[in-house]
Design an enzyme around this catalytic site. Structure first.
Site, PDB file in Angstrom:
ATOM      1  N   GLY A  27      -1.687   6.826  -2.439  1.00 53.59           N
ATOM      2  CA  GLY A  27      -2.979   6.744  -1.759  1.00 53.59           C
ATOM      3  C   GLY A  27      -3.815   5.572  -2.212  1.00 53.59           C
ATOM      4  O   GLY A  27      -5.053   5.651  -2.196  1.00 53.59           O
ATOM      5  N   HIS A  78       0.864  -1.182   0.000  1.00 55.65           N
ATOM      6  CA  HIS A  78       0.000   0.000   0.000  1.00 55.65           C
ATOM      7  C   HIS A  78       0.897   1.228   0.000  1.00 55.65           C
ATOM      8  O   HIS A  78       1.660   1.451   0.938  1.00 55.65           O
ATOM      9  CB  HIS A  78      -0.916   0.011   1.227  1.00 55.65           C
ATOM     10  CG  HIS A  78      -1.873   1.171   1.232  1.00 55.65           C
ATOM     11  ND1 HIS A  78      -3.137   1.088   0.684  1.00 55.65           N
ATOM     12  CD2 HIS A  78      -1.743   2.450   1.695  1.00 55.65           C
ATOM     13  CE1 HIS A  78      -3.748   2.252   0.819  1.00 55.65           C
ATOM     14  NE2 HIS A  78      -2.924   3.090   1.419  1.00 55.65           N
ATOM     15  N   CYS A  79       0.804   2.014  -1.056  1.00 55.67           N
ATOM     16  CA  CYS A  79       1.682   3.168  -1.228  1.00 55.67           C
ATOM     17  C   CYS A  79       1.001   4.420  -0.685  1.00 55.67           C
ATOM     18  O   CYS A  79      -0.037   4.844  -1.223  1.00 55.67           O
ATOM     19  CB  CYS A  79       2.034   3.348  -2.706  1.00 55.67           C
ATOM     20  SG  CYS A  79       3.177   4.727  -2.999  1.00 55.67           S
ATOM     21  N   PRO A  80       1.534   5.050   0.368  1.00 54.83           N
ATOM     22  CA  PRO A  80       0.902   6.269   0.892  1.00 54.83           C
ATOM     23  C   PRO A  80       1.051   7.462  -0.041  1.00 54.83           C
ATOM     24  O   PRO A  80       0.215   8.373  -0.006  1.00 54.83           O
ATOM     25  CB  PRO A  80       1.638   6.494   2.220  1.00 54.83           C
ATOM     26  CG  PRO A  80       2.957   5.823   2.046  1.00 54.83           C
ATOM     27  CD  PRO A  80       2.711   4.650   1.156  1.00 54.83           C
TER      28      PRO A  80
END
Length: 419
Positions: free
Chosen positions: A170, A165-167
């Site tokens: 998003g 999950h890439c912040p």
């Protein structure tokens, strides 16, 4: 009014434009990423390329066009990566019934009854490329995850070929947007290199034109210095990320698998060779989404609860089997036997008193004689009446001999068990 799927979605995703765009719960971080790309690009075009285009005439315009197109390309890939379904596996409406099983040890509910507890196998074995792969059951989505699928705790969804999950994006990175994610990271790396190179070239032009030192050229164009420093720092992130994902693609791994299974030294059953691995990522068709976010919710028919008969062994262990039922009946019969014995004693005493008073006990009226003759003529009827269950006759309660024997045997067994 019927609702659409995205309006009743159980995950943490955010939907825009009527469910056409699907973002993660931290979609606001996408604005930060856009600003980190857009602001340096605008400064580069207005403060560097605008001055350098006079040095190269028509070539200067080509430098400006390339910078604008490259920035738009990076922003477009960022939007495609974060606004599409990454490969979400639809949730099941009920657990898989074919995998039901019941514990042998029964549990006691509020009413005191013993009921078996429902359990699911936590893992399941499937075959991938001729190798056995173990998949896990997801309690949230009520399904067995496909191979390489994992549940994202941030988006609260199971994602096929889950990478991470890439912040900054998003959104989860999975099977349906991994290609665009890598293209975004690699194109951002190219943009950083391009801005850094042109800014350094402009510093070199200022040094040659004024025949001064590098410090004097840096003072004349501070924007070039700031952009060079910014791109140098950014290259450590996007450049390193690009190199790392090149390694993952070449070995057909995901970030999740690399960090979790690296210490286990597991055999990678998905590795098909470096060339075939790159073809799989960049040259194969992307599977369509399994979710129709804009479709209307279908009213599901209520399912009948699954009923199962418990085995006699389990019932005996729980203490509610037929054996315990017989013992309870025999115990009740023992109590009734004691009551009937007391009633018989009282009746015999009353008869003895009547005889002692000299009453005309021996006389019998016509009805008594008829009853006696009827009993003599039909002894079988009398026997059946005597053997009936707790039948009442002549003001007393009598117990059938076979029931009395069973009662005595049960009492003897209970006393032996207590000893």
């Amino acid at each position: 009014m019927a609702k659409r799927v995205y309006q009743v979605w159980k995950g943490s995703n955010k939907f825009f434009f009527g469910g056409r765009l699907v973002f993660g719960p931290d979609a606001k971080s996408l604005l930060v990423t856009v600003l980190l790309i857009l602001i340096p690009s605008v400064l580069f075009c207005t403060l560097v390329v605008r001055h350098i285009r006079h040095e190269f005439n028509n070539a200067g315009y080509a430098i400006l066009v390339v910078a604008i197109l490259l920035a738009i390309y990076v922003l477009g890939l960022l939007l495609v990566t974060s606004a599409r379904d990454p490969g979400i596996v639809p949730r099941a409406s009920h657990p898989p019934e074919e995998d039901f099983n019941y514990e042998s040890s029964a549990s006691v509910d509020a009413s005191g009854r013993h009921t078996p507890s429902l359990q699911f196998p936590r893992t399941k074995e499937v075959h991938v490329n001729g190798m056995v792969v173990r998949v896990k059951y997801c309690d949230t989505c009520m399904l067995y995850r496909p191979p390489r699928c994992s549940h994202c705790s941030i988006c609260n969804n199971c994602v096929e070929k889950f990478d991470h999950h890439c912040p900054w994006v998003g959104q989860c990175i999975g099977m349906r947007n991994y290609r665009y994610f890598f293209m975004f990271v690699s194109s951002a790396t190219i943009l950083c290199i391009y801005v850094f190179s042109i800014s350094a070239l402009y510093i070199k032009i200022l040094m040659n034109r004024d025949q001064g030192t590098v410090w004097r050229a840096m003072k004349e164009s501070p924007a070039s210095v700031v952009l060079m420093a910014y791109c140098f720092i950014s290259l450590w992130f996007v450049g390193g990320l690009t190199g790392f994902h090149l390694y993952l693609i070449g070995t057909n791994q995901t970030t999740y698998e690399n960090f979790r299974y690296r210490a286990d030294s597991r055999l990678n059953v998905y590795n098909r060779g470096c060339v075939n691995n790159f073809i799989e990522v960049f040259c194969t068709a992307i599977k369509p989404s399994k979710n129709k976010f804009r479709s209307f919710v279908q009213q599901e028919v209520q399912r009948q609860p699954t009923t199962r008969t418990r085995e006699p062994e389990a019932a005996d262990e729980a203490g509610v089997g037929p054996r315990s039922k017989i013992e309870d009946d025999l115990e009740l019969g023992g109590d009734l036997l004691k009551i009937s014995q007391r009633r018989n004693v009282d009746a015999n005493n009353d008869d003895f008193d009547i005889r002692s008073r000299g009453s005309n006990v021996g006389r019998r009226d016509s009805s008594d004689t008829a009853d006696l003759s009827l009993d003599q003529q039909n002894p079988s009827v009398q026997s059946d009446a005597r053997h009936s269950s707790w039948g009442r006759r002549s003001g007393s309660w009598e117990i059938a001999p076979d029931v009395a024997a069973m009662t005595a045997a049960a009492a003897q067994n209970r006393s032996n068990n207590n000893q």
